[in-house]
Motif scaffolding. Structure first.
Motif, PDB file in Angstrom:
ATOM      1  N   PRO A 167       0.781  -1.235   0.000  1.00 41.08           N
ATOM      2  CA  PRO A 167       0.000   0.000   0.000  1.00 41.08           C
ATOM      3  C   PRO A 167       0.814   1.288   0.000  1.00 41.08           C
ATOM      4  CG  PRO A 167      -0.814  -1.497   1.676  1.00 41.08           C
ATOM      5  CD  PRO A 167       0.449  -2.085   1.118  1.00 41.08           C
ATOM      6  N   GLY A 168       2.019   1.260   0.527  1.00 45.57           N
ATOM      7  CA  GLY A 168       2.804   2.486   0.476  1.00 45.57           C
ATOM      8  C   GLY A 168       3.728   2.662   1.661  1.00 45.57           C
ATOM      9  N   LEU A 169       4.427   3.786   1.638  1.00 44.60           N
ATOM     10  CA  LEU A 169       5.379   4.114   2.690  1.00 44.60           C
ATOM     11  C   LEU A 169       4.730   5.059   3.696  1.00 44.60           C
ATOM     12  CD1 LEU A 169       8.314   3.972   3.769  1.00 44.60           C
ATOM     13  CD2 LEU A 169       8.771   6.039   2.422  1.00 44.60           C
ATOM     14  N   HIS A 170       4.941   4.758   4.966  1.00 46.95           N
ATOM     15  CA  HIS A 170       4.452   5.592   6.067  1.00 46.95           C
ATOM     16  C   HIS A 170       5.698   6.130   6.768  1.00 46.95           C
ATOM     17  CE1 HIS A 170       1.206   5.840   9.447  1.00 46.95           C
ATOM     18  NE2 HIS A 170       1.823   6.978   9.264  1.00 46.95           N
ATOM     19  N   LYS A 171       5.886   7.433   6.725  1.00 46.69           N
ATOM     20  CA  LYS A 171       7.086   8.050   7.298  1.00 46.69           C
ATOM     21  C   LYS A 171       6.679   8.843   8.537  1.00 46.69           C
ATOM     22  CE  LYS A 171      11.384   9.932   5.696  1.00 46.69           C
ATOM     23  NZ  LYS A 171      12.254   9.036   6.402  1.00 46.69           N
ATOM     24  N   LEU A 172       7.402   8.613   9.630  1.00 50.12           N
ATOM     25  CA  LEU A 172       7.151   9.274  10.911  1.00 50.12           C
ATOM     26  C   LEU A 172       8.465   9.892  11.375  1.00 50.12           C
ATOM     27  CD1 LEU A 172       5.395   6.153  12.339  1.00 50.12           C
ATOM     28  CD2 LEU A 172       4.203   8.233  11.704  1.00 50.12           C
ATOM     29  N   VAL A 173       8.438  11.207  11.612  1.00 49.48           N
ATOM     30  CA  VAL A 173       9.660  11.871  12.069  1.00 49.48           C
ATOM     31  C   VAL A 173       9.355  12.753  13.282  1.00 49.48           C
ATOM     32  CG1 VAL A 173      10.859  11.853   9.836  1.00 49.48           C
ATOM     33  CG2 VAL A 173       9.405  13.788  10.427  1.00 49.48           C
ATOM     34  N   THR A 174      10.352  12.862  14.143  1.00 52.91           N
ATOM     35  CA  THR A 174      10.344  13.849  15.221  1.00 52.91           C
ATOM     36  C   THR A 174      11.466  14.811  14.903  1.00 52.91           C
ATOM     37  OG1 THR A 174       9.540  12.229  16.821  1.00 52.91           O
ATOM     38  CG2 THR A 174      10.572  14.229  17.709  1.00 52.91           C
ATOM     39  N   LEU A 175      11.138  16.099  14.912  1.00 50.97           N
ATOM     40  CA  LEU A 175      12.097  17.113  14.499  1.00 50.97           C
ATOM     41  C   LEU A 175      12.341  18.126  15.599  1.00 50.97           C
ATOM     42  CD1 LEU A 175      10.615  17.900  10.955  1.00 50.97           C
ATOM     43  CD2 LEU A 175      12.386  16.223  11.539  1.00 50.97           C
ATOM     44  N   GLU A 213      10.187  12.809  -0.460  1.00 52.44           N
ATOM     45  CA  GLU A 213      10.378  14.188  -0.909  1.00 52.44           C
ATOM     46  C   GLU A 213       9.501  15.160  -0.116  1.00 52.44           C
ATOM     47  OE1 GLU A 213       9.651  13.895  -5.117  1.00 52.44           O
ATOM     48  OE2 GLU A 213      11.712  13.270  -5.527  1.00 52.44           O
ATOM     49  N   ILE A 214       8.260  14.785   0.148  1.00 49.02           N
ATOM     50  CA  ILE A 214       7.370  15.642   0.937  1.00 49.02           C
ATOM     51  C   ILE A 214       7.944  15.838   2.337  1.00 49.02           C
ATOM     52  CG2 ILE A 214       5.108  15.716   2.069  1.00 49.02           C
ATOM     53  CD1 ILE A 214       4.026  14.325  -0.515  1.00 49.02           C
ATOM     54  N   THR A 215       8.404  14.756   2.940  1.00 41.34           N
ATOM     55  CA  THR A 215       9.001  14.851   4.272  1.00 41.34           C
ATOM     56  C   THR A 215      10.225  15.758   4.244  1.00 41.34           C
ATOM     57  OG1 THR A 215       8.179  12.638   4.800  1.00 41.34           O
ATOM     58  CG2 THR A 215       9.928  13.511   6.207  1.00 41.34           C
ATOM     59  N   ALA A 216      11.062  15.613   3.234  1.00 37.40           N
ATOM     60  CA  ALA A 216      12.250  16.470   3.100  1.00 37.40           C
ATOM     61  C   ALA A 216      11.852  17.937   2.916  1.00 37.40           C
ATOM     62  CB  ALA A 216      13.107  16.000   1.927  1.00 37.40           C
ATOM     63  N   ASP A 217      10.781  18.189   2.174  1.00 34.07           N
ATOM     64  CA  ASP A 217      10.305  19.572   2.000  1.00 34.07           C
ATOM     65  C   ASP A 217       9.861  20.165   3.333  1.00 34.07           C
ATOM     66  OD1 ASP A 217      10.831  19.520  -0.710  1.00 34.07           O
ATOM     67  OD2 ASP A 217       8.735  19.230  -1.305  1.00 34.07           O
ATOM     68  N   TYR A 218       9.165  19.366   4.155  1.00 34.27           N
ATOM     69  CA  TYR A 218       8.763  19.855   5.478  1.00 34.27           C
ATOM     70  C   TYR A 218       9.975  20.099   6.380  1.00 34.27           C
ATOM     71  CZ  TYR A 218       3.712  19.258   4.903  1.00 34.27           C
ATOM     72  OH  TYR A 218       2.403  19.380   4.513  1.00 34.27           O
ATOM     73  N   ILE A 219      10.964  19.225   6.319  1.00 36.11           N
ATOM     74  CA  ILE A 219      12.181  19.413   7.123  1.00 36.11           C
ATOM     75  C   ILE A 219      12.864  20.719   6.725  1.00 36.11           C
ATOM     76  CG2 ILE A 219      14.501  18.486   7.589  1.00 36.11           C
ATOM     77  CD1 ILE A 219      13.153  15.650   7.338  1.00 36.11           C
ATOM     78  N   SER A 220      12.909  21.006   5.435  1.00 43.00           N
ATOM     79  CA  SER A 220      13.484  22.275   4.963  1.00 43.00           C
ATOM     80  C   SER A 220      12.642  23.461   5.421  1.00 43.00           C
ATOM     81  CB  SER A 220      13.588  22.278   3.439  1.00 43.00           C
ATOM     82  OG  SER A 220      14.529  21.332   3.011  1.00 43.00           O
ATOM     83  N   TYR A 221      11.334  23.334   5.336  1.00 41.76           N
ATOM     84  CA  TYR A 221      10.436  24.418   5.758  1.00 41.76           C
ATOM     85  C   TYR A 221      10.685  24.800   7.216  1.00 41.76           C
ATOM     86  CZ  TYR A 221       6.095  26.511   7.497  1.00 41.76           C
ATOM     87  OH  TYR A 221       5.182  27.321   8.117  1.00 41.76           O
ATOM     88  N   PHE A 222      10.831  23.790   8.062  1.00 42.64           N
ATOM     89  CA  PHE A 222      11.060  24.033   9.486  1.00 42.64           C
ATOM     90  C   PHE A 222      12.521  24.287   9.825  1.00 42.64           C
ATOM     91  CE2 PHE A 222       6.925  21.861   9.798  1.00 42.64           C
ATOM     92  CZ  PHE A 222       6.269  22.739  10.646  1.00 42.64           C
ATOM     93  N   LYS A 270      16.217  19.719  12.522  1.00 46.44           N
ATOM     94  CA  LYS A 270      17.153  18.613  12.724  1.00 46.44           C
ATOM     95  C   LYS A 270      16.311  17.373  13.044  1.00 46.44           C
ATOM     96  CE  LYS A 270      20.380  17.039  16.238  1.00 46.44           C
ATOM     97  NZ  LYS A 270      21.020  17.400  17.504  1.00 46.44           N
ATOM     98  N   ILE A 271      16.635  16.260  12.418  1.00 44.66           N
ATOM     99  CA  ILE A 271      15.886  15.018  12.640  1.00 44.66           C
ATOM    100  C   ILE A 271      16.337  14.375  13.947  1.00 44.66           C
ATOM    101  CG2 ILE A 271      15.400  12.702  11.761  1.00 44.66           C
ATOM    102  CD1 ILE A 271      16.007  13.844   8.932  1.00 44.66           C
TER     103      ILE A 271
END
Length: 120
Positions: free
Chosen positions: A8-16, A99-108, A111-112
């Protein structure tokens, strides 16, 4: 005969960790940035739920035809958690999720602290 497999897809979870606290207390700016990402990645929003807390932090769930993007901010800890999941039986959205996750990391300008990937 090879059976057709389905993932079904990739589920990415990050704490920043975020140094620019204004991004952790401005839900409207986050929503505007997210709307731009939805256009950039041709995702279809089906709903959104927003809650702004007294201290300025926010929780937002963007429901997508392809699944969801969720965020919870904690300005008092200079942190946020972000959840990006895209599923689609017609195409592999793995790269799009990353890519979406990386865009959010750049927006904020973040640091991961934690980074989890779940192949569903």
């Amino acid at each position: 005969m090879n059976p057709v497999t389905y993932s079904p897809g990739l589920h990415k979870l990050v704490t920043l960790e975020v140094k620019k606290l204004d991004t952790l207390i401005n839900s409207q700016k986050f929503i505007a940035f997210s709307e731009d990402l939805l256009l950039k990645y041709t995702l279809e929003k089906v709903g959104i739920s927003i809650h702004d807390f007294e201290n300025g932090s926010f929780t937002i769930a963007i429901c997508l035809k392809e699944s969801h993007i969720c965020i919870h901010t904690w300005p008092e800890f200079k942190q946020l958690t972000l959840d990006v999941y895209l599923c689609n039986y017609l195409q592999d959205n793995t790269l799009k999720v990353k890519e979406i996750t990386a865009d959010y990391i750049s927006y904020f300008e973040a640091k991961i602290l934690k980074d989890f990937e779940i192949n569903r």
